[in-house]
Scaffold this active site. Structure first.
Site, PDB file in Angstrom:
ATOM      1  N   LYS A  34       0.820  -1.212   0.000  1.00 60.08           N
ATOM      2  CA  LYS A  34       0.000   0.000   0.000  1.00 60.08           C
ATOM      3  C   LYS A  34       0.856   1.265   0.000  1.00 60.08           C
ATOM      4  CE  LYS A  34      -4.219  -1.737  -0.001  1.00 60.08           C
ATOM      5  NZ  LYS A  34      -5.086  -1.774   1.180  1.00 60.08           N
TER       6      LYS A  34
ATOM      7  N   ARG B  74      -4.115 -10.095   4.140  1.00 60.68           N
ATOM      8  CA  ARG B  74      -4.353 -10.176   2.697  1.00 60.68           C
ATOM      9  C   ARG B  74      -3.118  -9.640   1.975  1.00 60.68           C
ATOM     10  NH1 ARG B  74      -6.564  -6.898  -1.450  1.00 60.68           N
ATOM     11  NH2 ARG B  74      -7.943  -8.025  -2.904  1.00 60.68           N
TER      12      ARG B  74
END
Length: 283
Positions: A227, A262
């Site tokens: 991210k 995840r």
């Protein structure tokens, strides 16, 4: 600190959430996902990658047909079904790893479940298509992951305020969906939504205070993989260069009580989670 034992149920299966850290492998069949867009849009490549994820230790494989990156282009229901259903159908026939469908559209979720998925991963927490999604969850008794992707209140900058706002949202969604579907909260998992409408301070607070979300009685999924907030800390603009940063965030999440992580990089993150889990559960 001991982890309170919980469970996550999906149809006739369940996983115990009592300190063990589970891996969700990402399989994007999209041309425009922020990190791996276009890599697995052919059926053969997608199936091969699904097998690779399973071999590398994925406990759940998450198949998505629409990017959720900032500025993504919307995809029609028909196109999303065309992308995900053949992949889910073939993978569910060939491997035993549970499959989730990453969608906020009820028609896509239902088509995916009929093809073999048993979990819905909804970035809108059921709010994008409320009546339809409630019917699908109720009729098929699937596990559902509820993500927080709503704008935070302007004053939600300090960690406790950020966590309080997200926890209040989750409680509202759990109460609403449990009542509407008739399903116990064992069928639901919570994802605080790292990177979704959150600044750097808020993303860090979400990780630090993830125990507040687990205290609601549902397992917690965390998705730090590659991210952009990691790039803001490390200076790496290319998502592919954020594997080590992802490892640090994933380890912190597990030590702080996350149940599922995840990730894109299964092989590397498997060892990270094993070590973090051993530390978290040590006497």
């Amino acid at each position: 600190m001991p982890i309170a034992p919980l469970a996550f149920r999906f149809q006739d299966r369940h996983i115990p959430c009592d300190g063990k850290a589970y891996l969700m492998g990402i399989l994007n069949v999209t041309p425009d996902s922020f990190s791996d867009g276009g890599q697995f849009i052919s059926l053969d490549h997608a199936i091969a990658h699904g097998h690779e994820l399973a071999r590398n230790g994925a406990h759940i494989i998450d198949v998505g047909g629409e990017s959720t990156r900032p500025g993504h282009l919307p995809v029609s229901t028909e196109e999303e079904i065309r992308r995900v259903v053949p992949v889910i159908r073939e993978l569910s026939r060939q491997i035993s790893v549970p499959i989730s469908v990453d969608t906020s559209k009820a028609a896509v979720a239902e088509a995916a479940i009929r093809a073999g998925a048993s979990i819905i991963n909804d970035v809108s927490a059921g709010e994008n298509d409320p009546d339809g999604m409630i019917a699908v969850i109720k009729n098929y008794r699937v596990g559902t992951i509820l993500m927080h992707s709503q704008p935070l209140p302007p004053d939600a900058q300090r960690g406790d305020q950020t966590a309080h706002a997200i926890a209040a949202y989750f409680q509202q969604r759990l109460d609403s969906l449990s009542t509407a579907t008739g399903l116990d909260k064992v069928f639901f998992m919570l994802d605080p939504g790292i990177g979704f409408r959150k600044d750097l301070a808020q993303n860090l607070a979400v990780i630090k205070h993830l125990g507040d979300f687990r205290a609601l009685g549902c397992p917690v999924l965390m998705g730090p993989s590659r991210k952009s907030f990691l790039g803001r800390i490390t200076g790496h603009d290319n998502p592919q260069d954020r594997i080590w940063a992802t490892a640090a965030a994933a380890a912190a999440c597990v030590v702080l009580g996350a149940d599922v992580i995840r990730v894109h990089d299964l092989c590397e993150m498997r060892d990270v989670l094993l070590v973090a889990e051993a530390i978290a559960t040590a006497d």
